[in-house]
Scaffold this motif. Sequence first.
Motif, PDB file in Angstrom:
ATOM      1  N   SER A  37       0.744  -1.212   0.029  1.00  0.00           N
ATOM      2  CA  SER A  37      -0.152  -0.159  -0.001  1.00  0.00           C
ATOM      3  C   SER A  37       0.855   1.202  -0.086  1.00  0.00           C
ATOM      4  N   ILE A  38       1.884   1.422   0.681  1.00  0.00           N
ATOM      5  CA  ILE A  38       2.828   2.472   0.593  1.00  0.00           C
ATOM      6  C   ILE A  38       3.287   2.870  -0.590  1.00  0.00           C
ATOM      7  N   LEU A  39       3.750   1.677  -1.276  1.00  0.00           N
ATOM      8  CA  LEU A  39       4.142   2.057  -2.644  1.00  0.00           C
ATOM      9  C   LEU A  39       3.144   2.494  -3.645  1.00  0.00           C
ATOM     10  N   VAL A  57      -0.457  -6.202  -1.901  1.00  0.00           N
ATOM     11  CA  VAL A  57      -1.037  -6.119  -0.473  1.00  0.00           C
ATOM     12  C   VAL A  57      -1.493  -4.818   0.037  1.00  0.00           C
ATOM     13  N   GLY A  58      -2.793  -4.977   0.282  1.00  0.00           N
ATOM     14  CA  GLY A  58      -3.699  -3.780   0.715  1.00  0.00           C
ATOM     15  C   GLY A  58      -3.446  -3.268   1.953  1.00  0.00           C
ATOM     16  N   PRO A  59      -4.619  -2.361   2.500  1.00  0.00           N
ATOM     17  CA  PRO A  59      -4.587  -1.600   3.912  1.00  0.00           C
ATOM     18  C   PRO A  59      -4.494  -2.729   4.744  1.00  0.00           C
ATOM     19  N   LEU A 283      -0.631   1.006   5.101  1.00  0.00           N
ATOM     20  CA  LEU A 283      -1.378   2.017   5.221  1.00  0.00           C
ATOM     21  C   LEU A 283      -2.828   1.608   6.159  1.00  0.00           C
ATOM     22  N   SER A 284      -3.560   2.314   6.323  1.00  0.00           N
ATOM     23  CA  SER A 284      -4.999   2.143   6.888  1.00  0.00           C
ATOM     24  C   SER A 284      -5.720   2.311   5.448  1.00  0.00           C
ATOM     25  N   ALA A 285      -7.157   1.820   5.624  1.00  0.00           N
ATOM     26  CA  ALA A 285      -8.026   2.035   4.720  1.00  0.00           C
ATOM     27  C   ALA A 285      -7.993   3.498   4.468  1.00  0.00           C
TER      28      ALA A 285
END
Length: 313
Positions: A37-39, A57-59, A283-285
């Motif tokens: 998520s950060i990328l 790879v999500g939140p 990250l969060s959602a």
Amino acid sequence: MPNRRAFVAGLAFGLAAVATPFGAFAQEKLPVVASFSILGDFARQIGGDRVSVTTLVGPDGDAHVYSPTPADAKAMAAAKLVLVNGLHFEGWLPRLVKSSGTKATMAEATKGITPLETDDDHDDKGKGGHAHAHGHDDPHAWQSVANAKLYVANIRDALSAADPAGKASYEANATAYLAELDTLEGEVKAAIARIPAERRKAITTHDAFGYFVKAYGIAFVAPQGVSTEAEASARDVARIIRQVKAQKIPAVFLENVTNPRLVEQIARESGAKVGGRLYSDALSAESGPAGTYIRMMKHNISEIEKALAAGPA
Ligand SMILES: [Zn+2]
């Protein structure tokens, strides 16, 4: 009649002439895959309207231990550019690259970053074959804003190479975003400076803050190593509890990607307070407190400052 025919033909031609440039104008977006998520956030900040970013790879996801889905393979196959962290963060990626048959360019966002070596004694024999004789590279380089600026430069260059027509746009977006990161870096340093020096220490579940520690002068200790793959041993946990008591470490922090149980146990048995939840590897959602990298860093420093700045009354 001929006039009418000419008119109709002209009309049809006119429509075609209008349709074609319009279609070209609504250009196809560059399909980009980001491993986590950060990328994904960096890619959107710099790519803007020209790119369509799929994050694997999500939140709140843990990229150390991830099982790719069929949808991931499809996104990889359609991608022109795949952005990865590198430093052995995404151990599951080589197999996904192979199984998806992707022809995309792979770009490592940590290119040029000096990796921190960890002194982990966690046994990682047979886990991707990346064990060094003395520790291994810490993949969490994004936790220093100075490193994040290198990520951004690498991603800007990778986007420009994959889509040369967008170069000016990527450069402008990156320049604006880098200025925001400069401001953020100042805020992180100011927040740490407000914490009394003797209270700049805390516990997290896994060792995700090595670069943060090095950049900003605050100590984080973790029972689990730089990967979440290996469980913390009872001996490691007992050692940390002794350390919290002996060094009067004020707080333990929860993490969004790890189970809170371990940190709660350490708090219970050591008397340290449970600080907030830190966003370490994801990250969060969007609607959460850490929906972008900048919001993540601001959230983390605010939690750290809240838990550490003030001593017991
Ligand atoms: Zn991690």
